[in-house]
Design a protein around this motif. Structure first.
Motif, PDB file in Angstrom:
ATOM      1  N   GLY A   1     101.586  30.456 -36.987  1.00 15.09           N
ATOM      2  CA  GLY A   1     101.292  30.067 -35.617  1.00 15.09           C
ATOM      3  C   GLY A   1     100.592  31.163 -34.829  1.00 15.09           C
ATOM      4  O   GLY A   1     100.287  30.968 -33.646  1.00 15.09           O
ATOM      5  N   TYR A   2     100.315  32.301 -35.463  1.00 20.66           N
ATOM      6  CA  TYR A   2      99.712  33.441 -34.766  1.00 20.66           C
ATOM      7  C   TYR A   2      98.264  33.636 -35.209  1.00 20.66           C
ATOM      8  O   TYR A   2      97.979  33.809 -36.401  1.00 20.66           O
ATOM      9  CB  TYR A   2     100.512  34.720 -35.044  1.00 20.66           C
ATOM     10  N   MET A   3      97.364  33.611 -34.271  1.00 20.60           N
ATOM     11  CA  MET A   3      95.939  33.735 -34.579  1.00 20.60           C
ATOM     12  C   MET A   3      95.628  35.045 -35.298  1.00 20.60           C
ATOM     13  O   MET A   3      94.819  35.084 -36.232  1.00 20.60           O
ATOM     14  CB  MET A   3      95.101  33.619 -33.295  1.00 20.60           C
ATOM     15  N   LYS A   4      96.278  36.121 -34.885  1.00 18.47           N
ATOM     16  CA  LYS A   4      96.017  37.427 -35.502  1.00 18.47           C
ATOM     17  C   LYS A   4      96.356  37.409 -36.985  1.00 18.47           C
ATOM     18  O   LYS A   4      95.600  37.901 -37.828  1.00 18.47           O
ATOM     19  CB  LYS A   4      96.825  38.504 -34.778  1.00 18.47           C
ATOM     20  N   ILE A   5      97.507  36.809 -37.301  1.00  8.49           N
ATOM     21  CA  ILE A   5      97.927  36.740 -38.707  1.00  8.49           C
ATOM     22  C   ILE A   5      97.003  35.808 -39.476  1.00  8.49           C
ATOM     23  O   ILE A   5      96.623  36.085 -40.621  1.00  8.49           O
ATOM     24  CB  ILE A   5      99.400  36.292 -38.814  1.00  8.49           C
ATOM     25  N   HIS A   6      96.648  34.695 -38.860  1.00 10.48           N
ATOM     26  CA  HIS A   6      95.724  33.760 -39.512  1.00 10.48           C
ATOM     27  C   HIS A   6      94.414  34.468 -39.876  1.00 10.48           C
ATOM     28  O   HIS A   6      93.921  34.337 -41.007  1.00 10.48           O
ATOM     29  CB  HIS A   6      95.415  32.573 -38.585  1.00 10.48           C
ATOM     30  N   THR A   7      93.854  35.178 -38.925  1.00  9.64           N
ATOM     31  CA  THR A   7      92.582  35.864 -39.154  1.00  9.64           C
ATOM     32  C   THR A   7      92.705  36.874 -40.287  1.00  9.64           C
ATOM     33  O   THR A   7      91.813  36.987 -41.142  1.00  9.64           O
ATOM     34  CB  THR A   7      92.120  36.562 -37.857  1.00  9.64           C
TER      35      THR A   7
ATOM     36  N   GLU B   1      92.157  27.014 -39.130  1.00  2.64           N
ATOM     37  CA  GLU B   1      91.355  27.611 -38.065  1.00  2.64           C
ATOM     38  C   GLU B   1      92.218  28.370 -37.068  1.00  2.64           C
ATOM     39  O   GLU B   1      91.770  28.687 -35.970  1.00  2.64           O
ATOM     40  CB  GLU B   1      90.575  26.500 -37.337  1.00  2.64           C
ATOM     41  N   GLY B   2      93.453  28.641 -37.432  1.00  2.00           N
ATOM     42  CA  GLY B   2      94.340  29.398 -36.556  1.00  2.00           C
ATOM     43  C   GLY B   2      95.028  28.545 -35.505  1.00  2.00           C
ATOM     44  O   GLY B   2      95.543  29.069 -34.516  1.00  2.00           O
ATOM     45  N   GLN B   3      95.078  27.226 -35.704  1.00  2.00           N
ATOM     46  CA  GLN B   3      95.692  26.339 -34.715  1.00  2.00           C
ATOM     47  C   GLN B   3      97.174  26.085 -34.985  1.00  2.00           C
ATOM     48  O   GLN B   3      97.782  25.260 -34.312  1.00  2.00           O
ATOM     49  CB  GLN B   3      94.940  25.000 -34.663  1.00  2.00           C
ATOM     50  N   GLY B   4      97.734  26.753 -35.986  1.00  2.00           N
ATOM     51  CA  GLY B   4      99.165  26.639 -36.212  1.00  2.00           C
ATOM     52  C   GLY B   4      99.540  25.622 -37.278  1.00  2.00           C
ATOM     53  O   GLY B   4      98.698  24.917 -37.824  1.00  2.00           O
ATOM     54  N   PRO B   5     100.847  25.538 -37.570  1.00  2.00           N
ATOM     55  CA  PRO B   5     101.317  24.741 -38.702  1.00  2.00           C
ATOM     56  C   PRO B   5     101.195  23.228 -38.534  1.00  2.00           C
ATOM     57  O   PRO B   5     101.344  22.497 -39.499  1.00  2.00           O
ATOM     58  CB  PRO B   5     102.787  25.153 -38.845  1.00  2.00           C
ATOM     59  N   GLU B   6     100.950  22.738 -37.325  1.00  2.00           N
ATOM     60  CA  GLU B   6     100.818  21.285 -37.150  1.00  2.00           C
ATOM     61  C   GLU B   6      99.369  20.854 -36.906  1.00  2.00           C
ATOM     62  O   GLU B   6      99.107  19.695 -36.624  1.00  2.00           O
ATOM     63  CB  GLU B   6     101.688  20.791 -35.980  1.00  2.00           C
ATOM     64  N   HIS B   7      98.440  21.814 -36.998  1.00  2.55           N
ATOM     65  CA  HIS B   7      97.030  21.466 -36.776  1.00  2.55           C
ATOM     66  C   HIS B   7      96.137  22.162 -37.801  1.00  2.55           C
ATOM     67  O   HIS B   7      95.033  22.600 -37.472  1.00  2.55           O
ATOM     68  CB  HIS B   7      96.605  21.851 -35.348  1.00  2.55           C
ATOM     69  N   SER B   8      96.614  22.228 -39.030  1.00  8.16           N
ATOM     70  CA  SER B   8      95.850  22.926 -40.066  1.00  8.16           C
ATOM     71  C   SER B   8      95.707  22.139 -41.357  1.00  8.16           C
ATOM     72  O   SER B   8      94.674  22.207 -42.014  1.00  8.16           O
ATOM     73  CB  SER B   8      96.523  24.278 -40.395  1.00  8.16           C
ATOM     74  N   SER B   9      96.750  21.406 -41.723  1.00 10.91           N
ATOM     75  CA  SER B   9      96.769  20.822 -43.062  1.00 10.91           C
ATOM     76  C   SER B   9      97.129  19.346 -43.064  1.00 10.91           C
ATOM     77  O   SER B   9      98.148  18.937 -42.499  1.00 10.91           O
ATOM     78  CB  SER B   9      97.768  21.566 -43.949  1.00 10.91           C
ATOM     79  N   ALA B  10      96.297  18.553 -43.742  1.00  6.17           N
ATOM     80  CA  ALA B  10      96.589  17.131 -43.953  1.00  6.17           C
ATOM     81  C   ALA B  10      97.360  16.925 -45.247  1.00  6.17           C
ATOM     82  O   ALA B  10      97.527  15.804 -45.695  1.00  6.17           O
ATOM     83  CB  ALA B  10      95.306  16.323 -43.977  1.00  6.17           C
TER      84      ALA B  10
END
Length: 935
Positions: free
Chosen positions: A916-922, A732-741
């Motif tokens: 870690g960048y919302m723009k890149i995530h999107t 959801e664009g929250q970065g490498p520590e808040h995306s994957s379990a």
């Protein structure tokens, strides 16, 4: 000089006076003069000290050495003896406190070598005394109950109590009752003689411990066994814990320990026969491998029932463990908590957890600290744990100087004000007295306590290892040193009364006769055993077979009447409870959603699952960081009154429910808390036990527990476990520590039906998955990759009919497809990415692309996928995932779905889970969806 006395405060806090014992006598004397003139003029802590000093002085005066006249506020001495010296008296009192506080630093606790100088400052000169003062009499002796006596007697008394073969640390304890208990134990009880019956019991247990090791060394020379040699007094100690606990009405003792000495403990404490142990040792045991490949003999668990000398029956349980040192600790306390809740109505006095540590591991493994921090928390409280350290003074090849920065391996005990008794492992009577005191302390105060038994390791880390490579000096001493049995026998022969000497000679003969019996393989009778209620519950279950996973059971739906009743019950609160306005609106919105659209959101579906299980008589326990509210403010299982802050558990007032819902916000720990819940589930097969990570990304803080217990426990130890892990996961664009379990890690460990891995998209399917955990006739850990933002996504809501009919759906076909023959492409996926694909499909009106959800990734629903592959036989298949190609389910599916030809659409391979960048995530997310529909 006349002295004014205040009313006496006789209790002195041990932790308050270390600075006094380190201050100069002249300074203390000047402060005392101030205190005499005006008690209120000195610091309150010094005032406590002087009040205690005055107590000792007053006792002496009352015994006739001087006369006193009554005053308005206390006794005022009319005269002192000619030789009375205030400075010296204060120094004598400081000496007493010094020994109580720091005597452990000079205690003779090491059986092999001289202790390091820890700067105790307990010599005469430090207190302003010389040899000439030794025969001078001091009123301070009254503080010890000795009356006015010589400094020599005071020193002898203190040395015996605090600096002989036992040194106790308790100066940091603030609870005065605990201080008084321990002070009395060391100064009065410890010197009581040991009865001849107890001497016999100690020697019998030492005999058994040594016989076991001699037997092994004779029969299995050179084989790994992680012997107890050098620490055989452990057997006498554990026996004394059980016997003392039994006399205090403890019904059960749960042990956790590593491999060192484990076989000896199994034989001589839990009563496992030599035949049973060594059939495993030789590999001749008939192994049940229908559900497991087994583990090495020094990792297996065991249960038994023993009779104490007083005729009490005590149930014993040794938990299975991996080689990962201390990893079993949270499992043991979780298991003990579950048994207390289930068998003993949460009476923690009935069950005693005992953790047996190594010196290197207790100092080095952070899990010990996590477990210690749990000890007083409501959700994890067990009434106190006894920690017994087998202190070999070495870790594999590492000297203790390289293994810790603290003085002691047990120094972390001070964090929870747990006392520590350091004891010489060669003094069997002292060790037994320590554990008896420790057991009574635990039962009286329901608090943790540590015994640090300093001993040695006769051989290397294992019997094939030569310790002289790294510790030649130490092992030259050990080589010449008698074992604890020989030391105790020699002590009785040299120092005992005639009866003790006769006992030593008798037991010496018995030792050799018993050893010969074992070598001659004389058959032993196993102890009788009666199954406990949780064990009977386990026995009523069966093991899973492959066909169990073809389709989920239909028994997970509930009746319409139950649905209506439960929904109403969880959406209301007591009349005198006033929730926050925002929370009230959240719940009113849920009610409105159901009334107007007939749907339940994710959180409501989850709570309905728990409520329905409670109604059926099952307990539900959940813990984790912030779980009561939910990390994403969605669950609100426990509400707070906006005025009183009083909590209200929304599942606590379900009419007709015999099950209980326990939900606890945990300490900031993954490893310890997940281990606790795994242990809890071990003892409660009919309860649903869940742990939720704050974010799924953080579960790798518990990787040891996942790898060694959850994924492999059933295989290694033939023990099922139904613990549930809820891991918030999604890009959801929250970065490498808040995306994957780290879905890929769990799938990599999947084999032989060891666990269930789900990535669910609807509230009803989640409801069925949770209920399925209890409805299955077997137990499996379930790891669910749960939503975050999509918790509030309308597409994840489910209708009432989906709760009152049907079952868990491992695979969900595309309901929009009416003509399978026209489908050119199948996008199969799991979890959050489904909704992104769905929205694109609906937006563009695409009708030749089917989107299939794989809600359960393991055990893989092979037959259901095969049927869909046949249904869409003209289509090209693609697996679509948000995760990079080297993560997620792609590799697992490529390995396991060999009969389905499919491509993979994902992010590019990456070292990190996410940008870690919302723009890149999107941009990346859009490319995945675009590729899926355009390829």
């Amino acid at each position: 000089m006349p002295t004014h006395f205040l009313p006496i405060k006789r209790a002195i806090h041990m932790k308050d006076f270390s600075y006094i014992t380190n201050s100069s006598p002249a300074y203390i004397e000047s402060l005392y003069q101030d205190f005499v003139s005006d008690p209120a003029s000195v610091d309150p802590e010094y005032r406590k000290f002087f009040e205690g000093f005055d107590f000792a002085l007053e006792q002496g005066l009352a015994n006739g050495q001087a006369t006193a006249v009554g005053g308005a506020t206390g006794a005022v001495p009319a005269a002192f003896p000619d030789d009375f010296d205030i400075a010296k008296e204060i120094s004598a009192y400081r000496l007493i406190l010094g020994y109580r506080n720091k005597g452990h630093l000079i205690a003779k606790t090491n059986p092999i070598r001289t202790r390091k100088d820890r700067g105790a400052n307990l010599d005469l000169g430090f207190f302003g005394f010389t040899e000439a003062d030794l025969d001078r009499k001091f009123y301070a002796g009254n503080k010890l109950g000795l009356g006015t006596t010589t400094l020599r007697n005071i020193l002898d008394y203190l040395g015996q109590a605090y600096a002989n073969h036992v040194g106790i640390e308790f100066k940091y304890i603030s609870d005065q009752q605990k201080v008084d208990f321990l002070t009395h134990a060391m100064e009065v009880e410890f010197n009581q003689p040991t009865s001849i019956e107890q001497k016999r019991r100690i020697l019998e247990k030492l005999n058994q411990g040594v016989i076991f090791e001699k037997f092994l060394h004779t029969k299995y020379i050179g084989q790994k066994r992680f012997s107890l040699e050098g620490g055989e007094t452990t057997i006498a100690a554990l026996d004394a814990i059980i016997n003392t606990a039994g006399s205090l009405d403890v019904k059960e003792v749960v042990f956790g320990m590593a491999h060192r000495g484990r076989l000896n403990v199994l034989a001589n404490i839990l009563g496992k026969t030599y035949e049973h142990i060594f059939s495993e040792f030789e590999g001749t045991a008939v192994m049940d491998q229908t559900m497991g490949s087994g583990d090495v003999k020094y990792h297996m668990g065991y249960s038994s029932e023993v009779q104490t000398p007083e005729g009490k029956t005590v149930h014993l349980r040794l938990a299975p463990n991996p080689s990962h040192l201390e990893a079993v600790d949270p499992v043991v306390v979780g298991l003990a908590r579950a048994k207390a809740d289930i068998l003993y109505d949460s009476n923690y006095d009935k069950i005693l957890p005992v953790l047996i540590h190594g010196d290197a591991s207790i100092a080095g493994q952070g899990i010990v600290y996590e477990v210690l921090q749990m000890s007083k928390l409501d959700g994890y409280y067990t009434g106190g744990t006894i920690h017994f350290v087998i202190n070999n003074q070495i870790g594999f090849t590492t000297d203790f100087d390289d293994a810790r920065s603290s003085d002691y391996c047990t120094s972390l005990a001070a964090t929870v004000q747990a006392p520590v008794m350091h004891v010489n492992g060669d003094d069997a009577e002292a060790v037994v007295k320590c554990v008896e005191i420790a057991t009574r302390y635990r039962q009286k105060f329901n608090s943790d306590i540590f015994i640090d038994m300093v001993c040695y390791r006769r051989h290397g880390h294992n019997e094939g290892d030569d310790p002289k490579f790294t510790q030649p000096g130490l092992y030259a001493l050990i080589e010449k040193h008698q074992n604890p049995r020989e030391v105790y026998t020699h002590y009785l022969l040299e120092n005992g009364k005639p009866a003790a000497r006769d006992l030593a000679q008798e037991m010496e003969k018995k030792f050799w006769a018993d050893l010969q019996e074992r070598l001659d393989e004389v058959k032993q009778n196993p102890l009788p055993y009666k199954y406990q209620q949780p064990e009977l519950a386990w026995k009523s279950l069966r093991r899973a077979v492959e066909t169990d996973f073809d389709k989920s059971p239909d028994s997970t739906s509930i009746s319409e009447a139950s649905f209506e009743k439960l929904f109403a019950d969880i959406m209301k609160w007591p009349d005198d409870f006033k929730p926050l306005k925002k929370v009230e609106k959240i719940i009113q919105d849920k009610i409105k959603l159901y009334r107007e659209e007939g749907k339940l959101d994710w959180a409501s579906g989850e709570l309905m699952a728990y409520a329905s299980l409670l109604l059926e008589g099952h307990d539900v326990r959940m813990s984790g960081q912030d779980v009561r509210r939910g990390t994403f403010s969605h669950r609100h299982a426990v509400l707070r009154d906006e005025v009183s802050d009083k909590p209200y558990n929304r599942l606590s007032r379900i009419e007709g429910a015999s099950g209980q819902f326990h939900i606890y916000n945990s300490l900031l720990s993954e490893y310890g808390v997940l281990g606790f819940e795994y242990g809890y589930a071990f003892a409660s097969p009919n309860s649903l036990v869940l742990w939720e990570a704050q974010f799924g990304d953080f579960c790798n803080g518990a990787q040891t527990m996942i790898d060694q217990f959850i994924a492999a426990g059933e295989q290694k130890w033939n023990r099922m476990n139904g613990v549930v892990m809820l891991l918030p996961h999604g890009y959801e664009g929250q970065g490498p520590e808040h995306s994957s379990a780290r879905l890929e890690r769990f799938l990599q460990m999947c084999a032989e039906m060891n666990m269930v891995v789900t990535n669910i998209t609807t509230s009803a399917n989640f409801f069925h998955a949770l209920r399925r955990q209890i409805k299955w006739p077997f137990r499996k850990p379930m790891i669910n990759f749960s939503p975050k933002a999509n918790l509030r996504l309308p597409d994840s809501y489910s209708t009432k009919a989906e709760f009152t009919s049907g079952c868990f759906r491992e695979v969900i076909d595309d309901a929009m497809i009416t003509s399978p023959a026209t489908v050119k492409k199948v996008l199969f996926c799991s979890g959050k990415v489904y909704f992104d694909l769905l929205h694109r499909q609906q937006k563009d009106g695409v009708n030749d692309v089917a989107i299939i959800r794989v809600e359960q990734l393991y055990p893989l629903p092979q037959k259901q996928l095969d049927a869909l592959y046949k249904k869409y036989n003209k289509a090209t298949w693609f697996w679509v995932q948000e995760e990079p190609l080297n993560m997620g389910a792609a590799s697992f599916l490529k390995m396991n779905l060999a009969n389905i030809n499919f491509g993979v659409i994902s992010r590019q391979p990456s070292a990190s889970t996410a940008t870690g960048y919302m723009k890149i995530h999107t941009q990346e997310q859009a490319e995945i969806i675009e590729t899926a529909f355009s390829i």
